[in-house]
Design an enzyme around this catalytic site. Structure first.
Site, PDB file in Angstrom:
ATOM      1  N   GLY A 108       0.822  -1.193   0.000  1.00  0.00           N
ATOM      2  CA  GLY A 108       0.000   0.000   0.000  1.00  0.00           C
ATOM      3  C   GLY A 108       0.860   1.248   0.000  1.00  0.00           C
ATOM      4  CG  PHE A 110       0.629   5.231   4.443  1.00  0.00           C
ATOM      5  CD1 PHE A 110       1.292   6.446   4.530  1.00  0.00           C
ATOM      6  CD2 PHE A 110      -0.709   5.236   4.098  1.00  0.00           C
ATOM      7  CE1 PHE A 110       0.636   7.637   4.283  1.00  0.00           C
ATOM      8  CE2 PHE A 110      -1.376   6.427   3.845  1.00  0.00           C
ATOM      9  CZ  PHE A 110      -0.699   7.627   3.935  1.00  0.00           C
ATOM     10  CD  GLU A 112       6.949  -4.610   2.464  1.00  0.00           C
ATOM     11  OE1 GLU A 112       6.862  -4.630   1.220  1.00  0.00           O
ATOM     12  OE2 GLU A 112       8.000  -4.848   3.089  1.00  0.00           O
ATOM     13  CG  ASP A 223     -14.793  -1.775   6.439  1.00  0.00           C
ATOM     14  OD1 ASP A 223     -15.768  -1.703   5.653  1.00  0.00           O
ATOM     15  OD2 ASP A 223     -13.616  -1.717   6.043  1.00  0.00           O
TER      16      ASP A 223
END
Length: 461
Positions: A108, A110, A112, A223
């Site tokens: 990603g 920012f 991993e 979520d």
């Protein structure tokens, strides 16, 4: 390592082979295992060649194969172990100084997620979520630690991805998690078909068990979706990615929530209002949408608001003449109607869901059911994912989208709902996914130190 009862022949001998699919295991096999257990328990001690002198009852065998039969789950659960009668699990001790890098599971903006294994025992594997702190703000770093602390507070349930450790080393935040080797539940859902009802029921039971445990600890996930549900190769479901989770109850006192977060097709309608909402009904609503996705491989709507005709037709008018509602049988539709109620206080509780006929019934006779696709356009679960953006990992909780909250969502970010997407007073401080005072609900501030580094040590689970 989970132990699943093996099949036995008429003589009671164990037939070794690959583990059976739990949702395709008829109850007669479990009943046979129970009869074997009953015969073993009722056998006179003197008739056992290995029994101790003096008629002392024989000790339980150390043979793992025999123990598999002895610990066969109750037939009424259709191979779904409960905490009180779970199958035997191997105790694993992880030595962090022996972990070695294997491969990257996801990446990603920012950081991993990487897979690491014990160099002396390759069967022991962990997933490590690594975040580069130099690319984050102070609030982001606080949010990361809060996510880890929440996951640590609810560890201990087999259907929640287990927290192992966290540390900060050379400006890299590392979160050590249990590795689920079966990938995402999302990948087991066939577009427009879903999965066979016994399999959906099998996973849904585990999902409700995990959510019930979270709520009992005062934690709401907010979520829940197939991408945030992992499975093992032994078919054990694991709830993961608690980046949007929060504490809704502490010291017996429940608080209302106001952060608008989640994934649009799975989010509850009250999340989109400007009023406060209770935490548990939000998760229950999301579980209902997950069940729809598992059963028919499509979603009922893109967003649960009055602007979407499909949502209004079902929730307000209870119109079931269109997709996906026309594809469900009576029991399935009855359960979904209990869950997807617009008013949170009238929405089904977890206990009501667990007592529903569809939840407790034996669906083995539907193992080969393949639903027909009616005319009309449905919201395909796969198409929805491609259009609205996918998480950065297909096998581990690597999504770090809650760290980036654009004031004007881009097309790639529009799937994820955050408080920044709504107008707010100028004086209001932006919260990503946690209450500002969550520290006092979990741990004291000394335990949140950014300099916290875990020395090489071992943890057992």
């Amino acid at each position: 390592m989970e132990v699943i009862p093996e099949e036995t022949n008429d003589g009671g001998d164990v037939i070794m082979g690959p583990p059976p699919l739990p949702w395709k295991t008829p109850e007669r096999r479990i009943a046979k295992a129970k009869r074997t257990l009953s015969q073993t328990q009722n056998r006179p001690s003197g008739s056992n060649e290995n029994s101790n002198p003096g008629g002392t009852p024989p000790k339980r065998s150390n043979n793992p194969v025999q123990n598999q039969i002895v610990t066969a789950p109750n037939a009424n659960t259709q191979m779904l172990p409960k905490e009180s009668q779970s199958t035997e699990l191997r105790k694993v001790t992880i030595y962090f100084d022996r972990l070695e890098f294997v491969r990257v599971l996801g990446e990603g903006a920012f950081g991993e997620v990487v897979l690491m294994v014990d160099r002396e025992d390759p069967t022991i594997a962990v997933a490590v979520k690594k975040i580069d702190l130099t690319k984050t703000t102070a609030e982001d770093r606080s949010t990361l630690k809060k996510e880890a602390l929440i996951q640590r507070a609810i560890r201990g349930h087999r259907n929640i991805l287990r927290y192992l450790n966290m540390q900060t080393h050379k400006n890299v935040f590392e979160l050590y998690l249990e590795y689920a080797d079966g990938g995402e539940l999302f990948d087991q859902i066939e577009p427009d078909y879903g999965m066979e009802p016994p399999k959906a029921q099998f996973y849904f039971r585990q999902l409700m068990s995990g959510v019930e445990y979270c709520h009992s600890k005062g934690v709401v996930h907010r979520d829940l979706k197939p991408e945030n549900l992992l499975v093992t190769k032994r078919h054990c479901l694991k709830i993961c990615d608690f980046g949007m989770a929060t504490i809704f109850r502490s010291d017996g006192k429940e608080r209302l929530l106001n952060t608008r977060c989640g994934t649009l097709p799975y989010a509850a309608p009250e999340v989109f209002t400007n009023t406060q909402y209770r935490g548990p009904p939000v998760d229950i609503w999301s579980c209902g949408i997950v069940l729809i996705a598992m059963l028919v491989g499509e979603l009922p709507w893109d967003k649960p608001t009055a602007e979407h005709e499909n949502f209004t037709r079902f929730v307000q008018d209870r119109d079931i003449s269109h997709r996906p509602w026309c594809r469900f049988d009576t029991n399935e539709l009855s359960l979904l109607k209990m869950i997807l109620i617009l008013t949170p206080i009238k929405r089904a509780t977890i206990q009501r869901i667990m007592n529903h006929p569809w939840f407790v019934s034996n669906l083995f006779h539907q193992s080969n059911l393949r639903r027909k696709i009616p005319a009309g356009n449905g919201v395909s679960i796969k198409q929805n994912r491609m259009q609205l953006g996918a998480p950065i990992s297909s096998s581990q909780p690597a999504a770090m989208r809650h760290l980036t909250t654009p004031s004007v969502p881009t097309s790639a970010d529009s799937q994820y709902l955050t408080i920044e997407s709504f107008p707010k007073p100028a004086c209001q401080k932006v919260s990503f996914s946690q209450p500002l005072n969550v520290d006092s609900l979990l741990l004291n501030k000394s335990q949140l130190s950014a300099s916290q580094v875990a020395s090489p040590f071992a943890v057992s689970y």
